[in-house]
Enzyme design. Structure first.
Site, PDB file in Angstrom:
ATOM      1  N   SER A 273      94.970  84.999  70.736  1.00  0.00           N
ATOM      2  CA  SER A 273      94.321  85.524  69.865  1.00  0.00           C
ATOM      3  C   SER A 273      94.015  85.004  68.730  1.00  0.00           C
ATOM      4  O   SER A 273      92.912  84.905  68.016  1.00  0.00           O
ATOM      5  CB  SER A 273      94.160  87.091  69.524  1.00  0.00           C
ATOM      6  OG  SER A 273      95.363  87.172  68.559  1.00  0.00           O
TER       7      SER A 273
ATOM      8  N   LYS B 185      97.263  87.927  62.942  1.00  0.00           N
ATOM      9  CA  LYS B 185      95.387  87.714  62.691  1.00  0.00           C
ATOM     10  C   LYS B 185      96.064  87.052  61.106  1.00  0.00           C
ATOM     11  O   LYS B 185      96.525  86.892  60.364  1.00  0.00           O
ATOM     12  CB  LYS B 185      95.080  89.265  62.354  1.00  0.00           C
ATOM     13  CG  LYS B 185      95.408  90.385  63.385  1.00  0.00           C
ATOM     14  CD  LYS B 185      94.981  89.628  64.635  1.00  0.00           C
ATOM     15  CE  LYS B 185      94.560  90.486  66.272  1.00  0.00           C
ATOM     16  NZ  LYS B 185      94.556  89.314  67.710  1.00  0.00           N
TER      17      LYS B 185
END
Length: 183
Positions: free
Chosen positions: A39, A80
């Site tokens: 990701s 993230k």
């Protein structure tokens, strides 16, 4: 005999101090983490090993585009990038990030944007559409993975409470050929 006991006691004390010091550093200051998944590609690769700075947000505030580690709803830690800070209005259109109506460049996405031939890297959305809120709430962050098409992030799990943030990370220490600081 007395000298051996004294030497043994000195080694025991040194070992106890080392273990306590290591535990304090690991629990309160720095901790290792392994990137699990794709990701954050191309910035971070699967199985990269990084150091989490747990002290960073105890003495300071997150900044836009920091890479953070937080406890996700699935009892897992996610890595993230901070896109929205408290009070921000977030919108993506024409593959461009707009924060409070101002366009922002995201140079860490350039490599993937050049590779995409079937539409935008980041599908258009507004914060209201994906979270039901006009702005990022106080005490929360809006985060996204760099691999926008394959990232489970605030578009799916909502904004992240600051209490769930472990810290930020910017140093890869393993594998050796990938040792570097990341932006």
């Amino acid at each position: 005999m007395e000298k051996k006991k004294s030497e043994f006691w000195e080694w025991t004390k040194a070992l106890i101090i080392a273990v306590v010091l290591a535990a304090v550093i690991r629990y309160f200051l720095f901790a290792p983490i392994v990137v699990d998944g794709l990701s954050m590609m191309p910035t971070l690769h699967d199985q990269d090993r990084m150091i989490v700075n747990k002290l960073s947000y105890k003495i300071g505030e997150p900044e836009r585009f920091d890479i953070i580690v937080f406890h996700a709803p699935e009892n897992k830690d996610y890595i993230k990038r901070v896109i929205g800070l408290p009070g921000d209005k977030i919108e993506y259109k024409n593959d461009t990030l707009y924060v409070n109506g101002e366009a922002y460049e995201e140079p860490y996405l350039d490599e993937y944007k050049q590779q995409v031939i079937d539409g935008p890297l980041t599908e258009p959305f507004t914060l209201l559409e994906v979270t039901g809120q006009e702005t990022v709430p106080e005490g929360h962050l809006f985060v996204m993975g760099d691999n926008r098409r394959y990232s489970k992030d605030s578009r799916h799990i909502g904004t992240i409470e600051m209490e769930k943030v472990l810290g930020n990370t910017s140093m890869i220490y393993w594998p050796i050929e990938d040792i570097r600081f990341v932006d």
